[in-house]
Design a protein around this motif. Structure first.
Motif, PDB file in Angstrom:
ATOM      1  N   VAL A  93     -10.926   5.374  13.669  1.00 27.93           N
ATOM      2  CA  VAL A  93      -9.834   6.355  13.571  1.00 27.93           C
ATOM      3  C   VAL A  93      -8.941   6.278  14.800  1.00 27.93           C
ATOM      4  O   VAL A  93      -7.706   6.286  14.683  1.00 27.93           O
ATOM      5  N   ASP A  94      -9.530   6.188  15.978  1.00 24.35           N
ATOM      6  CA  ASP A  94      -8.737   6.088  17.213  1.00 24.35           C
ATOM      7  C   ASP A  94      -7.864   4.837  17.209  1.00 24.35           C
ATOM      8  O   ASP A  94      -6.677   4.891  17.564  1.00 24.35           O
ATOM      9  N   ASP A  97      -5.057   5.181  14.592  1.00 23.62           N
ATOM     10  CA  ASP A  97      -4.025   6.087  15.095  1.00 23.62           C
ATOM     11  C   ASP A  97      -3.154   5.402  16.149  1.00 23.62           C
ATOM     12  O   ASP A  97      -1.927   5.541  16.134  1.00 23.62           O
ATOM     13  N   PRO A 102      -2.284   4.520   8.704  1.00 24.21           N
ATOM     14  CA  PRO A 102      -2.784   5.757   8.093  1.00 24.21           C
ATOM     15  C   PRO A 102      -4.259   5.653   7.726  1.00 24.21           C
ATOM     16  O   PRO A 102      -4.741   4.588   7.347  1.00 24.21           O
TER      17      PRO A 102
END
Length: 104
Positions: A93-94, A97, A102
């Motif tokens: 996720v990091d 991002d 997405p």
């Protein structure tokens, strides 16, 4: 009873954002942890079968770095994971991002 629970928990805005993220991507990357890896792999397979570019990443620990290198702008990341947090999911996720990718 289960349908009622689904209606209560289902967020149509979240669903539309997920569909938009996938529809706008050049390729989907799926990732699953533990038993969820089977569902994530199956999603990638189904997307490929309907003509959508997709690949599955299932590495853990140090091997996850090889999949992170291949995470490119224009892709979307679909994570299927158990309720417990994992270092791998947090890392994915990091990175997504940071790269403007997405996450569903």
């Amino acid at each position: 009873e289960r349908l009622g629970e689904l209606r209560r928990l289902f967020d149509t805005d979240d669903f539309h954002r997920a569909v938009d993220a996938l529809a706008g991507a050049q390729r989907a990357v799926t990732f699953g942890v533990g038993l969820s890896a089977t569902s994530a792999r199956y999603l990638a397979t189904r997307l490929v079968r309907i003509g959508f570019a997709a690949r599955h990443a299932d590495a853990m620990g140090f091997a996850l770095a090889d999949h992170l290198v291949g995470l490119l702008p224009g892709e979307s990341l679909v994570i299927i994971a158990p309720g417990r947090p994992t270092v791998e999911v947090d890392t994915l996720v990091d990175e997504a991002d940071a790269r403007g990718i997405p996450v569903v």
